[in-house]
Structures are given as structure tokens and as C-alpha cells.
Design an enzyme around this catalytic site. Structure first.
Site, mmCIF file in Angstrom:
data_model
loop_
_atom_site.group_PDB
_atom_site.id
_atom_site.type_symbol
_atom_site.label_atom_id
_atom_site.label_comp_id
_atom_site.label_asym_id
_atom_site.label_seq_id
_atom_site.Cartn_x
_atom_site.Cartn_y
_atom_site.Cartn_z
ATOM 1 N N ASP A 2 0.446 -1.289 0.121
ATOM 2 C CA ASP A 2 0.031 -0.158 -0.120
ATOM 3 C C ASP A 2 1.430 0.964 0.091
ATOM 4 O O ASP A 2 1.999 1.269 0.495
ATOM 5 C CB ASP A 2 -0.824 0.196 1.076
ATOM 6 C CG ASP A 2 -2.058 0.757 1.049
ATOM 7 O OD1 ASP A 2 -2.667 1.308 -0.267
ATOM 8 O OD2 ASP A 2 -2.954 1.154 2.358
ATOM 9 N N HIS A 19 2.150 2.988 -9.265
ATOM 10 C CA HIS A 19 2.221 1.773 -9.319
ATOM 11 C C HIS A 19 3.779 1.487 -10.266
ATOM 12 O O HIS A 19 4.025 -0.136 -9.888
ATOM 13 C CB HIS A 19 0.870 1.722 -10.116
ATOM 14 C CG HIS A 19 -0.684 2.112 -9.314
ATOM 15 N ND1 HIS A 19 -0.729 1.609 -7.779
ATOM 16 C CD2 HIS A 19 -0.916 3.006 -9.809
ATOM 17 C CE1 HIS A 19 -1.303 2.169 -7.440
ATOM 18 N NE2 HIS A 19 -1.688 3.292 -8.827
ATOM 19 N N LEU A 113 11.023 -20.379 -4.623
ATOM 20 C CA LEU A 113 10.403 -19.800 -4.247
ATOM 21 C C LEU A 113 8.528 -19.977 -4.877
ATOM 22 O O LEU A 113 8.689 -20.002 -5.264
ATOM 23 C CB LEU A 113 10.532 -18.701 -4.182
ATOM 24 C CG LEU A 113 10.223 -16.974 -3.937
ATOM 25 C CD1 LEU A 113 9.427 -17.311 -2.424
ATOM 26 C CD2 LEU A 113 10.592 -15.992 -4.711
HETATM 27 C C1 IPE Z 1 -1.227 0.307 -3.572
HETATM 28 O O1 IPE Z 1 -1.091 1.183 -3.596
HETATM 29 C C2 IPE Z 1 -1.295 -0.289 -4.549
HETATM 30 C C3 IPE Z 1 -2.783 -0.933 -5.380
HETATM 31 C C4 IPE Z 1 -3.640 -1.275 -4.508
HETATM 32 C C5 IPE Z 1 -2.304 -0.879 -6.584
HETATM 33 P P1 IPE Z 1 -2.508 2.279 -3.247
HETATM 34 O O2 IPE Z 1 -2.638 2.445 -4.429
HETATM 35 O O3 IPE Z 1 -3.222 2.125 -2.557
HETATM 36 O O4 IPE Z 1 -1.810 3.847 -2.450
HETATM 37 P P2 IPE Z 1 -1.971 4.604 -2.051
HETATM 38 O O5 IPE Z 1 -3.129 4.288 -0.602
HETATM 39 O O6 IPE Z 1 -3.136 5.541 -2.401
HETATM 40 O O7 IPE Z 1 -1.309 5.039 -1.642
HETATM 41 MG MG MG Z 2 -4.470 2.110 -0.571
#
Ligand code: IPE
Ligand code: MG
Length: 229
Positions: A2, A19, A113
Site C-alpha cells: 500500500d 504503481h 520460491l
Molecule cells: C497500493 O497503492 C497499490 C494497489 C492497490 C494496486 P495505492 O494505490 O493504494 O496507494 P495509496 O494508498 O493511494 O497511496
Molecule cells: Mg491504498
């Protein structure tokens, strides 16, 4: 995993840049597990609730998923990694479903793994699909099923229950991840955003795990007196 969006926002970048960086971190953590002899790594990449995000972000996440499968599977295979994807895959584009099928097939004989990616996964979905399949297979025993009866039908029946759960990004909740399997898992929460996570932080999480006493319901005395009881 996250915190990708916030990582990007802090840098005035679009969320997707977070991402992209997040995928890099996945590579680094796979390497970290291989170096440390960790046999199972399970990543929550996309939850059944993530479809609620803006359509543009969802579609960029799907593109990243496709790209990663196209570009990384060969290398994972060479490094002895077995790839498995768990979740309700029926909602994905047929091309993506086919890439997933082929990636799992290509890496099926690897055992250094097991890398599991949870995609369109939800812990409640998992329990329900398992119950429904059990009901189909053994309707006559309904009302008398035990915990062990459901386990072969769970999406990750091939893996032991996790020892350590790590959530980055500061929230302290499970968010519908492996609900059944996390019953006795040690939980580790860190404010570090996923793109900023690294091997040193991973080692800190492992060290904190190693200091904990896992009693599985027993008392501390029982553990020291009869270590194999
Ligand atoms: C997590 O990062 C990745 C996915 C859910 C794909 P977020 O997209 O939730 O990032 P924040 O929480 O908005 O910072
Ligand atoms: Mg998030």
C-alpha cells in the site's frame, strides 16, 4: 503493498508512476526472498474492491499486470520461482487470463520460491468459493464439516499458513486479505510507503518477527518446558 498513490502524489507525479515504481519494488522483494531462503511470498496486488477506483487507474493497473507477465516470467523461471495467481480471474480480460495460465504453466516445476500474486482477490470471496465447492463435492456431510474439510478448497491450499504479514503505507488493517489463513500470523505494520520499502526494512520486519513468541494458544511456560508438545 500500500502507498503507491501517495508516493507519487508527494512527487507531484500521476498515481500510475507510483504503481510503476511499485512493480520495481516487487522485483526487489522477490530477490530479497531468494537471497534469504524464504520459500513463499504472497503479494496483494489487486483486491476485489479495487475495481471501484477511477476506470483509468484500473485500466493502467491491468496494463502493468500484463506487461509484468510478458516481461518477467522468463526471468522468474530461470531463478526457480513458481508463479501462482489467486483470485476471481473470470473478471479479467481473456488475454490476461491466458497470460496468467501460461505463466503458471511455464513455472510449474519450480520450487525455490512460490510467488503468489493475489489479483481480484478477497478473503471473504475465498472462503465462500471454498464453501460452495465443498458443498458441491460433499453435500451429504453438510452440517458436519470441520475446519480441515474446507482447507483443500481455499485458493492457497498449496501453501502453508503465512508466518509474517507485512502491510506498508500506514493503515493498520487486513483489508480482506487472507482472512482464514492469517489466524495465527504475526502482523507487521509500517508507515513506509510501498515504493520506499526496501531490503533493510524487510530485514527489520523479519527481525521483529523472530523476537516474537508464537504460542498458538499455549502458555509461555509450556513452550519452554515441552518444546515439541
Ligand atoms: C497500493 O497503492 C497499490 C494497489 C492497490 C494496486 P495505492 O494505490 O493504494 O496507494 P495509496 O494508498 O493511494 O497511496
Ligand atoms: Mg491504498
Amino acid at each position: 503493498m500500500d502507498g503507491n498513490g501517495r508516493w507519487a502524489k508527494k512527487r507531484l507525479l500521476p498515481r500510475v508512476a507510483g504503481h510503476v515504481k511499485g512493480v520495481e519494488l516487487v522485483r526487489e522483494m522477490v530477490r530479497a526472498c531468494l537471497e534469504r531462503g524464504i520459500a513463499y511470498l504472497t503479494l496483494f496486488a489487486f483486491s476485489s474492491e479495487n475495481w471501484r477506483r477511477p476506470q483509468e487507474e484500473v485500466s493502467l493497473l491491468m496494463q502493468l499486470f500484463v506487461k509484468a507477465l510478458e516481461q518477467e516470467v522468463e526471468k522468474l523461471g530461470r531463478n526457480g520461482v513458481r508463479l501462482r495467481i489467486v483470485g476471481d480471474l473470470s473478471r479479467f480480460d481473456p488475454h490476461l487470463q491466458e497470460l496468467i495460465r501460461r505463466a503458471e504453466e511455464k513455472t510449474a516445476t519450480n520450487d525455490r520460491l512460490v510467488l503468489t500474486v493475489a489479483a481480484n482477490y478477497g478473503g471473504r470471496w475465498d472462503i465462500m468459493q471454498a464453501v460452495n465447492r465443498l458443498a458441491g463435492a460433499e453435500p451429504d456431510r453438510a452440517g458436519n464439516w470441520a475446519e480441515a474439510d474446507i482447507e483443500p478448497y481455499l485458493a492457497m491450499s498449496y501453501a502453508p499458513e503465512p508466518d509474517l504479514f507485512i502491510r506498508t503505507g500506514g493503515e493498520e488493517r487486513i483489508s480482506n486479505f487472507l482472512l482464514w489463513q492469517l489466524a495465527y500470523t504475526e502482523l507487521h505494520f509500517t508507515p513506509t510507503l510501498w515504493p520506499d520499502f526496501n531490503k533493510a526494512e524487510f530485514d527489520k520486519a523479519i527481525a521483529s518477527f523472530q523476537k516474537r513468541e508464537r504460542r498458538f494458544g499455549r502458555t509461555s511456560e509450556q513452550l519452554t518446558e515441552t518444546p515439541n508438545a
